[in-house]
Scaffold this active site. Sequence first.
Site, short mmCIF file in Angstrom:
data_model
loop_
_atom_site.label_atom_id
_atom_site.label_comp_id
_atom_site.label_asym_id
_atom_site.label_seq_id
_atom_site.Cartn_x
_atom_site.Cartn_y
_atom_site.Cartn_z
N PRO A 1 0.82 -1.22 0.00
CA PRO A 1 0.00 0.00 0.00
C PRO A 1 0.86 1.27 0.00
O PRO A 1 0.36 2.35 -0.33
CB PRO A 1 -0.81 -0.08 1.31
CG PRO A 1 -0.71 -1.51 1.74
CD PRO A 1 0.57 -2.04 1.20
N GLU B 1 0.83 -7.25 8.52
CA GLU B 1 0.82 -5.78 8.50
C GLU B 1 1.85 -5.21 7.52
O GLU B 1 1.76 -4.06 7.09
CB GLU B 1 1.07 -5.21 9.90
CG GLU B 1 -0.13 -5.28 10.81
CD GLU B 1 -1.38 -4.64 10.22
OE1 GLU B 1 -1.36 -3.42 9.95
OE2 GLU B 1 -2.38 -5.36 10.01
N ARG C 1 0.23 -9.29 -21.23
CA ARG C 1 -0.55 -9.06 -22.45
C ARG C 1 0.14 -8.10 -23.41
O ARG C 1 -0.24 -8.00 -24.58
CB ARG C 1 -1.98 -8.63 -22.13
CG ARG C 1 -2.12 -7.41 -21.27
CD ARG C 1 -3.47 -7.38 -20.59
NE ARG C 1 -4.57 -7.50 -21.56
CZ ARG C 1 -4.86 -6.60 -22.48
NH1 ARG C 1 -4.16 -5.50 -22.57
NH2 ARG C 1 -5.86 -6.80 -23.30
N ASP D 1 -3.29 -0.02 -28.61
CA ASP D 1 -2.70 1.27 -28.93
C ASP D 1 -3.72 2.39 -28.76
O ASP D 1 -3.40 3.45 -28.25
CB ASP D 1 -2.17 1.28 -30.37
CG ASP D 1 -0.87 0.50 -30.45
OD1 ASP D 1 -0.49 0.12 -31.57
OD2 ASP D 1 -0.25 0.27 -29.40
C1 9D3 Z 1 -5.64 -2.69 7.68
C2 9D3 Z 1 -4.17 -2.81 7.69
N1 9D3 Z 1 -3.57 -1.49 7.40
C3 9D3 Z 1 -3.37 -0.77 8.66
C4 9D3 Z 1 -3.17 0.69 8.43
C5 9D3 Z 1 -2.30 -1.61 6.69
C6 9D3 Z 1 -2.24 -2.62 5.62
C7 9D3 Z 1 -1.29 -3.61 5.66
C8 9D3 Z 1 -1.21 -4.55 4.65
C9 9D3 Z 1 -3.11 -2.58 4.53
C10 9D3 Z 1 -3.04 -3.53 3.51
C11 9D3 Z 1 -2.08 -4.51 3.58
C12 9D3 Z 1 -1.98 -5.51 2.50
N2 9D3 Z 1 -2.04 -4.91 1.18
C13 9D3 Z 1 -1.14 -5.14 0.22
O1 9D3 Z 1 -0.23 -5.90 0.42
C14 9D3 Z 1 -1.22 -4.43 -1.04
C15 9D3 Z 1 -2.18 -3.47 -1.53
C16 9D3 Z 1 -3.34 -2.91 -0.94
O2 9D3 Z 1 -3.78 -3.20 0.19
N3 9D3 Z 1 -4.04 -1.99 -1.67
C17 9D3 Z 1 -3.67 -1.61 -2.93
N4 9D3 Z 1 -2.59 -2.11 -3.50
C18 9D3 Z 1 -1.86 -3.03 -2.80
S1 9D3 Z 1 -0.46 -3.74 -3.34
C19 9D3 Z 1 -0.25 -4.64 -1.99
#
Ligand code: 9D3
Length: 247
Positions: free
Chosen positions: A89, A116, A154, A169
């Site tokens: 994230p 986390e 792709r 394209d």
């Molecule tokens: C509810 C947990 N959050 C606390 C503030 C933090 C959190 C930790 C781990 C939120 C999501 C995750 C797991 N997400 C991913 O590994 C992830 C992700 C995403 O959650 N949203 C958009 N793209 C991605 S890419 C990897």
Amino acid sequence: MHVQVVTLFPEMVNAVAEYGVVGRAVERGILALGYQDPRDYTSDVHRTVDDRPYGGGPGMVMKYEPAAAALRAARSQLPERSPVICLSPQGRVFDQATARRFSELPGLIFLAGRYEGIDERLIDAEVDEELSLGDFVLSGGEIAAMAVIDAVVRLLPGVLGDENSAQQDSFTDGLLDHPHYTRPEEIEGRAVPEVLLSGNHERIAKWRYQQALGRSYQRRPDLVAKMDLTAEQKKLLDDFLKEHDFD
Ligand code: 9D3
């Protein structure tokens, strides 16, 4: 292209290789997909891959050593200069330009986090780029890795037919697509737009472009704001907005 995914859920990610466009790329030998599971690189009886966060707080953190060993194994299977991409994230938002850039590389390693997050020292030491899919919460990086793999594969030569690559394209011009219709001509009082039955290819192309522009303006104003509209495009958009009661 060679891709390795470091994940605690290899079977989940392998699903992307079993269907559709990515499946075909694997069958044709255009893509080789492999997996490394940090759990296979543990040495304790419990095969521990997570631990409590220093400083306290909820949840668990992915441990450095098993994930680092899995990454090392992934690297050993790939050409030099295959970057490590961490799905998290905290990443920059993935886009089509990034998909295009990745499609030029000989290899890619994806690191999918769980819990986390991952011990930050692994990201500092081994990760070249962090990518997110956007502002929503997933349960881990696997689905994000699958989305990136799909978008990249792709674009590889020989994966799609010529027909589709031309279409691609035209997506690249940064607008949403126009609406699509197929038979029958009428369904429960809803008719196919008359212009599409006219046989007038110039009118059809203009209508479709107007729909793409108008829908993009209404649904994704950020896309249209980036464009420098010509007088003709402004007129098309204006007429669309009048027809669709939009201010
Ligand atoms: C509810 C947990 N959050 C606390 C503030 C933090 C959190 C930790 C781990 C939120 C999501 C995750 C797991 N997400 C991913 O590994 C992830 C992700 C995403 O959650 N949203 C958009 N793209 C991605 S890419 C990897």
